[in-house]
Design an enzyme around this catalytic site. Structure first.
Site, PDB file in Angstrom:
ATOM      1  N   HIS A  15       1.241 -39.534 109.656  1.00 27.32           N
ATOM      2  CA  HIS A  15       1.721 -39.504 111.047  1.00 27.32           C
ATOM      3  C   HIS A  15       3.143 -40.038 111.104  1.00 27.32           C
ATOM      4  O   HIS A  15       3.563 -40.547 112.135  1.00 27.32           O
ATOM      5  CB  HIS A  15       0.816 -40.339 111.972  1.00 27.32           C
ATOM      6  CG  HIS A  15      -0.570 -39.782 112.103  1.00 27.32           C
ATOM      7  ND1 HIS A  15      -1.563 -40.046 111.203  1.00 27.32           N
ATOM      8  CD2 HIS A  15      -1.113 -38.947 113.017  1.00 27.32           C
ATOM      9  CE1 HIS A  15      -2.673 -39.411 111.561  1.00 27.32           C
ATOM     10  NE2 HIS A  15      -2.420 -38.734 112.663  1.00 27.32           N
ATOM     11  N   GLU A  41      -2.871 -24.293 112.500  1.00 32.10           N
ATOM     12  CA  GLU A  41      -1.435 -24.247 112.771  1.00 32.10           C
ATOM     13  C   GLU A  41      -0.815 -22.889 112.445  1.00 32.10           C
ATOM     14  O   GLU A  41       0.085 -22.420 113.150  1.00 32.10           O
ATOM     15  CB  GLU A  41      -0.713 -25.364 112.006  1.00 32.10           C
ATOM     16  CG  GLU A  41      -0.957 -26.765 112.576  1.00 32.10           C
ATOM     17  CD  GLU A  41      -2.331 -27.337 112.271  1.00 32.10           C
ATOM     18  OE1 GLU A  41      -3.058 -26.767 111.426  1.00 32.10           O
ATOM     19  OE2 GLU A  41      -2.691 -28.360 112.880  1.00 32.10           O
TER      20      GLU A  41
END
Ligand SMILES: Cc1ncc(C[n+]2csc(CCOP(=O)(O)OP(=O)(O)O)c2C)c(N)n1
Length: 708
Positions: free
Chosen positions: A509, A439
Site C-alpha cells: 500500500h 484491474e
C-alpha cells in the site's frame, strides 16, 4: 430466388437461404482469403513483406460469421486469423496487402503493425493487437458503451452512436482462452447480460501446445456452459453450413437481447502457426493428413460440384479470377510508398489536441474556503460529469452503494479514499458503478468504451494493484492511436492513489513507480502535489485527447499544507508546465509528489546555512517541463533531484542524464539524486522511514551540492 441447374433445385431454400450466386460468393471469399495467404507467403519468401500469419483452415466459420453480422453496424474485435471475416465484411485484398508491405497508406495501421492486425473505422473493425487475449475486454467495453448510449439520454447525438440491437463480435483462439482476461470477460458479459458474441476458433494448437494441455478436459465449450444466460454452441468450423446455422442462431440470440453467446468452432491450421513455425516439428504426419481431409475449401468446392452449383470449369475460372484480383492488388501494394522516416513518432499522441498548449491554460476563479486535495478532485469530477455526459466513472468501490434499495438508507462509500463520493447519487448507476475486482478488466473495458467515444475516468484502487492491468496499459492503451495510424484512440483517464509515508502502509500500500509508466510512449503521466494543481490537471486530463495516468498521492490527500480554494469549473493547467514553489539562487531542487513538501521544508532549513534553495514542482512527468529545468540550471548551476520512488531507475535518472548531457557546462557540482532505497516499503514505521527519502536526506543533498 429459385434456380435449377442440371435438374437440381439450387434455390435459396435448399441451402439455408443462400442461392447459387451467394454460395459461389461464399466460395470466392474463402478462396480469396486462402490465396491471399499464399501470395503473402510468396512475398515473404521474396523479402517483399516482413511477416506472415495465415487464416488458412478457419475460412468457413469466418465467412459464416461475417454473413450473419452487419459491417459498420455491429462491432468487431477480430483475431489475427480473421482474414476471411474481414474480407467478407468489406475489406479488400489491397487493404490487406498494404499492411503486409508496411505501406504509408495501409488503412489498418499506416505501416505500424504486422499484417493481419485488422482495423477499419467504416466497418467498425477496431484495431487489434498481438497479445492473445486483450481484445475480449475491449469487446466488453464496446458492449457496455452500447448500453450506456441507450440509457443516458443526455449524451448528444447518441442515436448515431449505437443501435438498440447491435452485436459485439470478438474472436480468439482456444489457446487464448487460457488468459485470465478471457475469464474476466465472460464473468462480465454474463453478469451484465451484454450483447457480446464470442467465437473461439479452435485449431487444436497454440503454436505447438495442444488443446488438452491448454484447457482442462480439452473442450472449452464444456467449461463455459455454467455461465448464466450464455448461449453455447459447439461446431465443426470447417463445415460452412454448420457454421452458418450456429452463427445465425448465436447472433439472433444476442440481437434479441437474450444474453451473450459463445460459439466454439473446431477448425484446422494447415500452414503451421506462422511462417516462423514448422508444425512438422510437433504434429505427426497422420494428424496432418486427417486435418487436410477437413480443409474447408476443397470441401466447399466439392459441395458446389456435387450439387450442380459449379462445374470444374466454373471453379477454375473462379480461381483464376481470384488470382487476377490478388495480382492487381499486389502490384499496387508493392508500388505503394512507405511511411517517411520523419513520421516515426507521428500518432504516439493526438496530433491535433496538445494538452501542453495554451488552450489548456485557463484562469482560476477561486471560491470557498481552502479545502483538501480529496475535495478538489471530487468537485472537479462532479463539475466535469455535469459538463460532459459521456464521462463514466467505474472501478472498485467507487459507487456510493451498488444495491439500489440501500442507497437512500446509507451515506455512501464513494471510493476507499472517498474521492468519488456522491457521484453515483448525482449521475446515476449508468455513469457511476462498481466493477468486479479485476484491474485488467477495468482498463480493458474503458478502452472499449473509449473507442466508441465515451470518456471513462476509472479508478485503480491502489497503485500497488495496477499490475494486472499492465498489459492493457502498456500494450493497448498506450498504443491504440499509434498502431491504428490515428484511426482509433482511447483517451481515458486512470486515477490511481500512489505512494507511502503512511506509517504502516507496508509493501503493498506504499509503492511508487511513475518511471515505469513514463516508459510507455502514448500515455501522459500526471502527479500533482496540491489541491489546486490536482483540480486543474485533472480537468486537462479529462478534456485532452490522450490517455492519462493521474497519480494521486495518498499522503497528500488530506494534508493542510497543500489545501486550496476550489479554482472553478473551467480551470485547467497545461501539462508540462512546472510550478516554482520557492525561488532561490544557490541550489535548484527538482521534485514532485510527496517530495515537494519535504523539499520545501529542507530548503527552509538550509537557509540557516545561508543556502538559498529553489524548489521546482514538475507536476507532470510526461511531458515534463524541460525548458524550466534548463532555464533554472543555467541560472543556479547546482541541482538536486528528489523523488519518492526508488533511486535506481527512478525518473530522476532521466532528468539527471539529460542535464549532464545538455547542460554540462552550466554545472558547478555533480547532479545529486534523492530517492528511496532499492527495497520494498516495509511495514514497521522505523523501516519505512529508513527506506523512503526524508526531509533530512534532501537537506543533506542540498548542503553537499552547495558546498561542492
Ligand atoms: C499474451 C501473449 N502471449 C504469447 C504470445 C505469443 N503467441 C502468439 S500466438 C500464440 C498462440 C495462440 O494460440 P491460439 O490462441 O490457440 O490461436 P491460434 O494461433 O492457434 O489461432 C502465442 C503463444 C502472444 N502473442 N501474446
Amino acid at each position: 430466388m429459385k434456380a435449377v441447374l442440371n435438374g437440381r433445385d439450387t434455390g435459396a431454400a435448399a441451402f439455408q437461404g443462400l442461392d447459387r450466386d451467394a454460395l459461389i460468393a461464399v466460395h470466392r471469399c474463402m478462396l480469396l482469403s486462402r490465396r491471399l495467404d499464399d501470395k503473402e507467403i510468396q512475398l515473404k519468401g521474396q523479402s517483399q513483406i516482413f511477416f506472415q500469419i495465415s487464416g488458412a483452415g478457419h475460412e468457413a466459420v469466418l465467412v459464416a460469421a461475417a454473413l450473419s453480422l452487419k459491417p459498420g453496424y455491429d462491432w468487431f474485435f477480430p483475431y489475427y486469423r480473421d482474414r476471411a471475416l474481414c474480407l467478407q465484411l468489406g475489406m479488400t485484398p489491397l487493404d490487406m496487402l498494404l499492411a503486409a508491405v508496411g505501406a504509408k497508406d495501409d488503412p489498418n495501421s499506416g505501416g505500424r503493425q504486422m499484417p493481419s492486425h485488422w482495423g477499419s473505422p467504416s466497418l467498425n473493425i477496431v484495431s487489434g493487437s498481438s497479445p492473445t487475449g486483450t481484445q475480449v475486454l475491449h469487446a466488453v467495453g464496446a458492449a457496455d458503451a452500447g448500453v450506456i448510449y441507450k440509457r443516458v439520454a443526455q449524451i448528444p447525438e447518441r442515436a448515431q452512436r449505437f443501435h438498440p440491437d447491435e452485436v459485439v463480435y470478438v474472436s480468439l483462439g482456444e489457446g487464448a482462452t487460457s488468459e485470465g482476461e478471457f475469464w474476466e470477460s465472460l464473468n462480465l458479459v454474463c453478469g451484465r447480460q451484454l450483447p457480446v458474441l464470442f467465437l473461439v476458433e479452435d485449431n487444436g494448437y497454440a503454436i505447438s501446445v495442444p488443446v488438452e494441455v491448454q484447457t482442462a478436459g480439452g473442450d472449452i465449450s464444456r467449461l463455459v456452459r455454467s455461465f448464466p444466460g450464455l448461449h453455447v454452441d459447439s461446431i465443426d468450423g470447417t463445415d460452412f453450413f454448420s457454421s452458418l446455422r450456429a452463427m445465425r442462431d448465436a447472433v439472433a440470440y444476442v440481437r434479441a437481447r437474450k444474453g451473450p453467446a459463445f460459439v466454439h468452432a473446431r477448425v484446422i491450421r494447415p500452414y503451421s502457426h506462422s511462417l516462423s513455425d514448422d508444425e512438422k516439428l510437433y504434429k505427426p504426419p497422420a494428424e496432418r493428413e486427417a486435418e487436410a481431409r477437413r480443409d474447408p475449401i476443397p470441401r466447399f468446392a466439392e459441395f458446389l460440384r456435387k450439387n450442380g452449383l459449379a462445374t470444374d470449369q466454373d471453379l477454375a475460372a473462379l480461381r483464376a479470377d481470384v488470382d487476377r484480383e490478388i495480382e492487381q492488388a499486389t502490384a499496387k501494394a508493392l508500388a505503394a510508398p512507405k511511411p517517411p522516416k520523419s513520421t516515426a513518432e507521428l500518432w504516439v499522441y493526438s496530433p491535433t489536441v496538445d494538452p501542453a498548449s495554451s488552450a489548456f491554460d485557463t484562469p482560476a476563479a477561486p471560491e470557498g474556503k481552502p479545502d483538501t486535495m480529496v475535495a478538489a478532485i471530487n468537485r472537479t469530477l462532479k463539475d466535469e460529469m455535469a459538463r460532459d455526459p459521456r464521462i463514466v466513472v467505474f472501478g472498485e468501490d467507487v459507487a456510493d452503494a451498488s444495491k439500489q434499495d440501500a442507497l437512500p438508507l446509507v451515506p455512501g462509500k464513494g471510493g476507499v479514499f472517498k474521492l468519488t463520493h456522491g457521484l453515483q447519487r448525482l449521475y446515476g448507476d449508468d455513469r457511476v458503478f462498481n466493477a468486479p475486482l479485476a484491474e485488467a478488466s477495468i482498463v480493458g473495458r474503458a478502452i472499449g468504451m473509449a473507442v466508441r467515444k465515451l470518456k471513462p475516468v476509472v479508478e485503480i484502487q491502489f497503485f500497488d494493484y495496477i499490475w494486472p492491468a499492465m498489459m492493457q496499459i502498456r500494450d493497448e492503451l498506450s498504443m491504440m492511436r499509434y498502431r491504428s495510424g490515428n484511426t482509433w484512440s482511447c483517451p481515458i483517464v486512470i486515477r490511481v492513489p500512489i505512494g507511502g509515508y503512511l506509517r504502516g502502509g507496508g509493501p503493498y500500500h506504499s509503492q511508487s513507480g511513475e518511471s515505469i509508466f513514463a516508459h510507455c510512449p502514448g500515455i501522459r503521466v500526471v502527479y500533482p502535489s496540491t489541491a489546486v494543481d490536482a483540480a486543474g490537471l485533472l480537468r486537462t486530463a479529462i478534456r485532452c485527447d490522450d490517455p492519462v495516468l493521474f497519480l494521486e498521492h495518498k499522503h497528500l490527500y488530506r494534508q493542510t499544507y497543500n489545501k486550496g480554494e476550489y479554482p472553478g469549473k473551467d480551470f485547467m493547467i497545461p501539462f508540462g508546465r512546472s510550478s516554482m514553489r520557492r525561488d532561490g539562487d544557490d541550489v535548484l531542487v527538482v521534485t514532485w509528489g510527496a517530495l515537494v513538501q519535504r523539499s520545501l521544508v529542507a530548503a527552509h532549513q538550509a537557509e540557516k546555512d545561508h543556502i538559498s534553495v529553489a524548489v521546482l514542482d514538475l507536476r507532470t512527468i510526461v511531458p515534463y517541463d524541460w525548458n524550466a529545468i534548463a532555464a533554472h540550471v543555467r541560472r543556479v548551476n547546482r541541482v538536486v533531484i528528489a523523488h519518492e520512488d526508488q533511486l535506481m531507475c527512478g525518473f530522476g535518472a532521466e532528468i539527471a542524464a539529460r542535464i549532464a548531457g545538455e547542460l554540462f557546462e552550466h554545472l558547478d557540482a555533480p547532479v545529486r539524486r534523492v530517492g528511496a532505497l532499492n527495497a520494498p516499503v516495509a511495514y514497521c514505521p522505523d523501516l519505512e522511514e529508513a527506506i523512503l527519502p526524508q526531509t533530512s536526506d534532501v537537506l543533506k543533498a542540498i548542503r553537499e551540492t552547495a558546498r561542492y
